[in-house]
Design a protein around this motif. Structure first.
Motif, PDB file in Angstrom:
ATOM      1  N   LEU A  55       0.584  -1.276  -0.248  1.00 45.77           N
ATOM      2  CA  LEU A  55      -0.160   0.095  -0.361  1.00 45.77           C
ATOM      3  C   LEU A  55       0.962   1.371   0.638  1.00 45.77           C
ATOM      4  O   LEU A  55       1.858   1.253   0.996  1.00 45.77           O
ATOM      5  CB  LEU A  55      -1.312   0.262   1.159  1.00 45.77           C
ATOM      6  N   VAL A  57      -0.120   5.259   0.672  1.00 48.06           N
ATOM      7  CA  VAL A  57      -1.009   5.977   1.305  1.00 48.06           C
ATOM      8  C   VAL A  57      -0.631   7.186   1.606  1.00 48.06           C
ATOM      9  O   VAL A  57       0.567   7.954   1.813  1.00 48.06           O
ATOM     10  CB  VAL A  57      -1.394   5.358   2.503  1.00 48.06           C
ATOM     11  N   THR A  63       3.754  10.799   2.768  1.00 44.93           N
ATOM     12  CA  THR A  63       3.888   9.638   2.231  1.00 44.93           C
ATOM     13  C   THR A  63       3.688   8.253   2.656  1.00 44.93           C
ATOM     14  O   THR A  63       5.175   8.080   3.382  1.00 44.93           O
ATOM     15  CB  THR A  63       4.161   9.324   1.078  1.00 44.93           C
ATOM     16  N   LEU A  91      -8.942  -0.525   7.295  1.00 44.16           N
ATOM     17  CA  LEU A  91      -8.658  -0.050   5.765  1.00 44.16           C
ATOM     18  C   LEU A  91      -8.632  -0.672   4.741  1.00 44.16           C
ATOM     19  O   LEU A  91      -9.660  -0.536   3.511  1.00 44.16           O
ATOM     20  CB  LEU A  91      -7.539   0.523   6.228  1.00 44.16           C
ATOM     21  N   PHE A 123      -6.994  12.520  -0.238  1.00 43.93           N
ATOM     22  CA  PHE A 123      -5.667  11.344   0.039  1.00 43.93           C
ATOM     23  C   PHE A 123      -5.681  10.649  -1.227  1.00 43.93           C
ATOM     24  O   PHE A 123      -6.845  10.870  -2.393  1.00 43.93           O
ATOM     25  CB  PHE A 123      -6.309  10.432   1.413  1.00 43.93           C
ATOM     26  N   VAL A 125      -4.383   6.010  -2.390  1.00 43.75           N
ATOM     27  CA  VAL A 125      -3.981   5.309  -2.048  1.00 43.75           C
ATOM     28  C   VAL A 125      -3.958   4.043  -3.309  1.00 43.75           C
ATOM     29  O   VAL A 125      -5.149   4.324  -3.733  1.00 43.75           O
ATOM     30  CB  VAL A 125      -4.841   4.519  -0.898  1.00 43.75           C
ATOM     31  N   LEU A 183      -8.809   5.581   4.746  1.00 42.84           N
ATOM     32  CA  LEU A 183      -8.035   5.541   3.781  1.00 42.84           C
ATOM     33  C   LEU A 183      -7.435   6.414   4.043  1.00 42.84           C
ATOM     34  O   LEU A 183      -6.558   6.697   3.536  1.00 42.84           O
ATOM     35  CB  LEU A 183      -8.342   5.349   2.696  1.00 42.84           C
ATOM     36  N   ASP A 184      -8.153   7.576   4.859  1.00 47.04           N
ATOM     37  CA  ASP A 184      -7.253   8.819   5.203  1.00 47.04           C
ATOM     38  C   ASP A 184      -6.807   8.957   6.522  1.00 47.04           C
ATOM     39  O   ASP A 184      -7.207  10.042   7.235  1.00 47.04           O
ATOM     40  CB  ASP A 184      -8.682  10.292   5.306  1.00 47.04           C
TER      41      ASP A 184
END
Length: 489
Positions: A55, A57, A63, A91, A123, A125, A183-184
């Protein structure tokens, strides 16, 4: 008959219109992580969920790179650290199963993207995964690899949803607010806050602690189970207390992770720490933990530095963390009066005191629960009574330590004529011995005592009250005479 014919003709006429209506219906909103695999038919088992491996993010101005490892998810950058398991679970759940709520704009203009907050995303991802086949395999199959990038924009104040776009797809979608919440995440949110790692007493060989009020050294005994205090005095250590202390220390959560530099350490006082602890493991590199305190806006602020080999972690923690290792010798000492293995006991000698003969109880061979009272008036002892007596002796705890390495026991009433209990094994070797002395002056409910250690201790009288002194204390009482003892006619 005429009515049925009319209905049939009507349905035949409506058929093409109904089919066209179904064709005009918008498709169900797609999943966030589009895999290209067909949805299983109704009633069929669900398709295996994608297995995420990497991942990226971008959120909160940073980052974060994460990777799945056999031990769990880890951050690769901006720092190397264990990932927060609960945050990662939420997530990945959203990535693998969440769907867009609706299509907001199928062909947005640049002005539209700006309006939705997608020209400067909140954000982003990028997720890499592989799709398991029917046997749960396919990790190395290139055809089963998938990568999806999701871009999140502003929140819709009307329903709390978030505008989302997917790389390679021009449309703007609405996703549930839970998607944004999951996700944020910045590096701090994604990182495991329990940064000290496992401090398991069973994996340690020694501990050396210098704190504000106390300093001590602890060593594991050769038996691998017990611990002893080496400094400030030599005595048995309270292993359950040590285990609990280390567990509470390891559970501490970081409030923040300041950048670890020499200047930062000096500014936070870690060059002259309030607490300096060194833990030597049975295997692996030693762990050093330093704690220091500074004052900000009139409030104490505590930081902890963990070092092991070339790796180090600096974190701000709650102020109470500073006191966890600052324990005195009274807390460190083993408070058990007698130390023995219950299963090894095969003989107990209960000396009532003075010149009275002892009551001796022996146990059968092997793991037998058959106990026998020896001597006149003896017989088979009640098993539950023996279980209770052994538990009572094993549970004796020191009310207070009085004196270490006593030279003269007589002033405390501990002599050859004192009440005492001796525990022996199958070969007659002494496992433990309890001596009960005089009442403590001014404390009628407390007695002086001597146990497995060299120290004079105090024991509550209530803990000694049920120690047997007669053979009858172990035996089942004789049955009552049915006629009350009346003379025969």
């Amino acid at each position: 008959m005429r009515t049925s014919t009319v209905v049939m003709l009507g349905l035949m006429a409506m058929g093409p219109w109904a089919c066209s209506r179904d064709a005009d219906k918008p498709a169900a909103p797609p999943k966030l992580f589009a895999t290209g695999a067909e949805e299983p038919r109704r009633g069929a088992p669900p398709a295996p969920a994608p297995v995420f491996t990497h991942l990226t993010v971008k959120a909160r101005g940073a980052t974060t790179e994460l990777e799945r490892t056999p031990e769990g998810w880890r951050l690769l950058s901006p720092v190397e650290a264990k990932a927060d398991a609960y945050v990662m679970e939420a997530l990945l759940k959203q990535l693998s199963s969440a769907k867009f709520k609706a299509t907001v704009n199928a062909s947005p203009s640049e002005a539209d993207l700006k309006k939705y907050g997608l020209t400067s995303p909140t954000f982003t991802v990028t997720a890499r995964a592989w799709l398991p086949d029917a046997n749960g395999e396919g990790a190395e199959d290139p055809s089963r690899q998938r990568t999806v990038t999701l871009v999140g924009g502003d929140e819709n104040p009307f329903d709390g949803s978030v505008y989302v776009r997917r790389e390679g797809d021009a449309a703007v979608y609405a996703a549930d607010g839970a998607v944004r919440y999951a996700l944020d995440k910045g590096p701090f949110e994604l990182r495991d806050k329990a940064f000290l790692g496992q401090l398991d007493l069973a994996s340690l060989q020694s501990m050396e602690v210098t704190a504000k009020n106390n300093a001590y050294v602890l060593m594991r005994e050769p038996d691998g189970m017990s611990w002893r205090v080496e400094k400030p005095t030599q005595t048995r250590a309270n292993a359950p207390m040590l285990k609990g202390t280390l567990m509470r220390l390891a559970e501490q959560q970081a409030l923040s992770f300041p950048q670890d530099t020499a200047a930062t350490r000096e500014a936070l006082g870690l060059d002259t720490p309030v607490v300096d602890a060194r833990f030597v493991a049975v295997s692996g590199e030693p762990i050093r933990i330093r704690m220091a305190q500074v004052t900000r806006d009139g409030e104490p602020v505590v930081h902890v530095l963990r070092e092991q080999g070339t790796r180090s972690t600096l974190a701000q923690v709650e102020a109470r963390t500073l006191t966890l290792l600052d324990v005195d010798i009274q807390e460190l000492r083993d408070r058990r009066v007698l130390v023995f293995q219950r299963d090894a006991v095969r003989r107990l000698e209960f000396h009532p005191g003075g010149q009275a003969a002892p009551v001796v109880v022996t146990r059968g061979a092997g793991n037998s629960d058959a106990w026998q009272v020896e001597g006149p008036g003896g017989g088979r002892a009640l098993p539950f009574r023996m279980v209770k007596v052994l538990a009572q002796l094993e549970g004796l705890r020191t009310a207070r330590f009085v004196e270490a390495k006593v030279e003269r026991w007589e002033p405390y009433g501990i002599t050859a004529a004192s009440q005492r209990v001796v525990l022996r094994d199958a070969d007659g070797r002494e496992l433990a011995r309890l001596w009960v002395g005089n009442a403590v002056p001014g404390m009628a409910q407390i007695r002086y005592a001597r146990g497995s250690g060299p120290d004079l201790v105090m024991v509550y009288l209530s803990q000694l009250a049920n120690i047997p002194t007669r053979a009858a204390d172990f035996l089942e009482p004789p049955p009552a005479d049915p006629d009350g003892g009346a003379p025969a006619p």
